[in-house]
Design a protein around this motif. Structure first.
Motif, mmCIF file in Angstrom:
data_model
loop_
_atom_site.group_PDB
_atom_site.id
_atom_site.type_symbol
_atom_site.label_atom_id
_atom_site.label_comp_id
_atom_site.label_asym_id
_atom_site.label_seq_id
_atom_site.Cartn_x
_atom_site.Cartn_y
_atom_site.Cartn_z
ATOM 1 N N GLY A 69 22.993 19.999 20.456
ATOM 2 C CA GLY A 69 24.028 19.261 21.160
ATOM 3 C C GLY A 69 24.024 19.416 22.667
ATOM 4 N N CYS A 70 23.019 20.065 23.222
ATOM 5 C CA CYS A 70 22.938 20.197 24.680
ATOM 6 C C CYS A 70 22.538 18.869 25.313
ATOM 7 C CB CYS A 70 21.923 21.273 25.063
ATOM 8 S SG CYS A 70 22.426 22.949 24.621
ATOM 9 N N ARG A 71 23.030 18.632 26.518
ATOM 10 C CA ARG A 71 22.633 17.469 27.305
ATOM 11 C C ARG A 71 21.457 17.899 28.169
ATOM 12 N NH1 ARG A 71 28.080 17.453 26.849
ATOM 13 N NH2 ARG A 71 28.324 18.853 28.623
ATOM 14 N N ILE A 72 20.309 17.293 27.947
ATOM 15 C CA ILE A 72 19.069 17.746 28.560
ATOM 16 C C ILE A 72 18.666 16.834 29.717
ATOM 17 C CG2 ILE A 72 16.622 18.216 28.186
ATOM 18 C CD1 ILE A 72 18.529 20.159 26.753
ATOM 19 N N PHE A 73 18.352 17.482 30.831
ATOM 20 C CA PHE A 73 17.767 16.841 32.007
ATOM 21 C C PHE A 73 16.452 17.581 32.288
ATOM 22 C CE2 PHE A 73 22.306 16.561 32.066
ATOM 23 C CZ PHE A 73 22.622 15.316 32.585
ATOM 24 N N GLY A 74 15.491 16.879 32.843
ATOM 25 C CA GLY A 74 14.241 17.583 33.096
ATOM 26 C C GLY A 74 13.352 16.888 34.099
ATOM 27 N N GLN A 75 12.434 17.672 34.657
ATOM 28 C CA GLN A 75 11.440 17.154 35.597
ATOM 29 C C GLN A 75 10.071 17.706 35.225
ATOM 30 O OE1 GLN A 75 12.444 17.404 39.758
ATOM 31 N NE2 GLN A 75 10.308 17.394 40.434
ATOM 32 N N ASP A 76 9.096 16.818 35.153
ATOM 33 C CA ASP A 76 7.709 17.205 34.872
ATOM 34 C C ASP A 76 6.815 16.199 35.587
ATOM 35 O OD1 ASP A 76 6.426 19.118 32.420
ATOM 36 O OD2 ASP A 76 5.099 17.580 33.223
ATOM 37 N N PHE A 77 5.604 16.638 35.971
ATOM 38 C CA PHE A 77 4.760 15.664 36.670
ATOM 39 C C PHE A 77 3.758 14.957 35.773
ATOM 40 C CE2 PHE A 77 1.137 18.278 36.595
ATOM 41 C CZ PHE A 77 1.255 19.438 37.343
ATOM 42 N N SER A 78 3.755 15.266 34.476
ATOM 43 C CA SER A 78 2.836 14.610 33.553
ATOM 44 C C SER A 78 3.535 13.500 32.784
ATOM 45 C CB SER A 78 2.262 15.637 32.568
ATOM 46 O OG SER A 78 1.621 14.982 31.484
ATOM 47 N N SER A 79 3.074 12.283 32.961
ATOM 48 C CA SER A 79 3.680 11.157 32.253
ATOM 49 C C SER A 79 3.489 11.286 30.749
ATOM 50 C CB SER A 79 3.094 9.835 32.754
ATOM 51 O OG SER A 79 1.685 9.817 32.597
ATOM 52 N N LYS A 80 2.353 11.844 30.323
ATOM 53 C CA LYS A 80 2.098 11.997 28.887
ATOM 54 C C LYS A 80 3.016 13.062 28.288
ATOM 55 C CE LYS A 80 0.007 11.090 25.041
ATOM 56 N NZ LYS A 80 0.243 9.789 24.378
ATOM 57 N N MET A 81 3.221 14.179 29.008
ATOM 58 C CA MET A 81 4.156 15.195 28.528
ATOM 59 C C MET A 81 5.558 14.598 28.382
ATOM 60 S SD MET A 81 2.644 18.289 28.233
ATOM 61 C CE MET A 81 1.350 19.350 28.923
ATOM 62 N N ILE A 82 5.963 13.807 29.368
ATOM 63 C CA ILE A 82 7.284 13.180 29.316
ATOM 64 C C ILE A 82 7.392 12.260 28.099
ATOM 65 C CG2 ILE A 82 8.818 11.538 30.482
ATOM 66 C CD1 ILE A 82 7.822 12.704 33.145
ATOM 67 N N GLU A 83 6.339 11.511 27.847
ATOM 68 C CA GLU A 83 6.345 10.603 26.692
ATOM 69 C C GLU A 83 6.540 11.375 25.387
ATOM 70 O OE1 GLU A 83 3.051 7.932 24.291
ATOM 71 O OE2 GLU A 83 2.879 8.062 26.473
ATOM 72 N N LEU A 84 5.825 12.487 25.232
ATOM 73 C CA LEU A 84 5.937 13.280 24.011
ATOM 74 C C LEU A 84 7.316 13.918 23.895
ATOM 75 C CD1 LEU A 84 2.430 14.995 24.038
ATOM 76 C CD2 LEU A 84 3.192 13.161 22.521
ATOM 77 N N ALA A 85 7.834 14.433 25.014
ATOM 78 C CA ALA A 85 9.159 15.064 24.993
ATOM 79 C C ALA A 85 10.253 14.040 24.731
ATOM 80 C CB ALA A 85 9.408 15.785 26.315
ATOM 81 N N GLN A 86 10.128 12.841 25.305
ATOM 82 C CA GLN A 86 11.164 11.822 25.137
ATOM 83 C C GLN A 86 11.271 11.365 23.691
ATOM 84 O OE1 GLN A 86 12.665 10.156 28.480
ATOM 85 N NE2 GLN A 86 14.188 10.590 26.900
ATOM 86 N N GLN A 87 10.144 11.397 22.968
ATOM 87 C CA GLN A 87 10.181 11.052 21.549
ATOM 88 C C GLN A 87 11.052 12.042 20.765
ATOM 89 O OE1 GLN A 87 6.059 10.924 20.344
ATOM 90 N NE2 GLN A 87 5.617 9.131 21.605
ATOM 91 N N LYS A 88 11.033 13.304 21.188
ATOM 92 C CA LYS A 88 11.840 14.331 20.519
ATOM 93 C C LYS A 88 13.300 14.270 20.959
ATOM 94 C CE LYS A 88 7.913 17.571 20.603
ATOM 95 N NZ LYS A 88 7.436 18.869 21.148
ATOM 96 N N MET A 89 13.516 13.781 22.195
ATOM 97 C CA MET A 89 14.868 13.804 22.785
ATOM 98 C C MET A 89 15.167 12.445 23.408
ATOM 99 S SD MET A 89 14.587 17.519 24.720
ATOM 100 C CE MET A 89 13.190 16.972 25.748
ATOM 101 N N PRO A 90 15.438 11.446 22.594
ATOM 102 C CA PRO A 90 15.570 10.075 23.119
ATOM 103 C C PRO A 90 16.668 9.889 24.153
ATOM 104 C CG PRO A 90 16.188 10.194 20.796
ATOM 105 C CD PRO A 90 15.542 11.484 21.128
ATOM 106 N N GLU A 91 17.705 10.708 24.136
ATOM 107 C CA GLU A 91 18.805 10.529 25.083
ATOM 108 C C GLU A 91 18.709 11.466 26.288
ATOM 109 O OE1 GLU A 91 22.625 10.554 23.215
ATOM 110 O OE2 GLU A 91 21.969 9.284 21.555
#
Length: 205
Positions: A69-91
């Motif tokens: 239930g945490c609200r997640i914000f994040g910064q990463d410089f890899s677009s592919k890492m972001i894509e994989l993480a966003q699939q796990k955390m759509p919001e």
């Protein structure tokens, strides 16, 4: 140091590579899962659920917090890492950006209950670390905590011993944390070793 393209290529294999290193107690990821579990426990035991993760990779830690239930914000410089993480955390609010240039503008507008950086800030020079940690602290709410899990050592002597043991596998492009050199800039910082090459540094606002 891997650049954006390098991390994009590594993204699919990243989790397996980390797990193998940790399970075999090898540099650089010996102690990795224990650190992740400890940060997870501390975040959930504190009040507040707005969490910022710097260099979140595939979302190994933040996806667990997201599920709680945490609200997640994040910064990463890899677009592919972001894509994989966003699939796990759509919001989750995940921003692409090079943190060696500071915190991305959209993330500077918020205040967070906890800020995490696991195995990411070793890409910064020691001077950049001090500057960036100061910036992150300013984004914490009162009573919030900053947690840094990484290749880290209490002293320079311990770092050099690990370098000698690692031999050719030592990554000369990465700049690891040395607690007794950093604490002059952050006198209230705490350090807890989790293996011969890893530790958890923490600061409370």
């Amino acid at each position: 140091m891997l650049d954006n393209q390098g991390f994009n290529l590594w993204a699919q294999e990243y989790d397996n590579s980390v797990r193998r290193s940790d399970e075999n107690s090898r540099y650089p990821f010996a102690g990795y899962q224990d650190i992740m579990d400890e940060i997870f426990r501390r975040v959930l035991s504190a009040p507040g659920r707005d969490i910022l993760d710097i260099g979140f990779g595939t979302g190994v830690l933040t996806a667990r917090l997201y599920e709680q239930g945490c609200r997640i914000f994040g910064q990463d410089f890899s677009s592919k890492m972001i894509e994989l993480a966003q699939q796990k955390m759509p919001e989750a609010i995940l921003v692409q950006g090079d943190f060696s240039k500071g915190l991305a503008a959209p993330l500077r507008q918020n205040r967070y209950d906890a800020i995490l950086a696991t195995y990411s800030l070793h890409h910064l020079t020691d001077a950049q670390k001090v500057s960036f940690l100061g910036e992150l602290l300013s984004c914490l709410r009162e009573g919030g905590s900053l947690y840094i899990g990484d290749v880290a050592f209490a002293t320079r002597r311990e770092l050099e011993a690990c370098r000698a043991e690692a031999g050719d596998s030592w990554d000369e492009d990465e700049i690891y944390f040395v607690f007794d050199e950093l604490k002059s800039s952050f006198p209230t910082m705490q350090f807890e070793p989790f293996s011969y090459c890893s530790g958890l540094l923490s600061l409370r606002k």
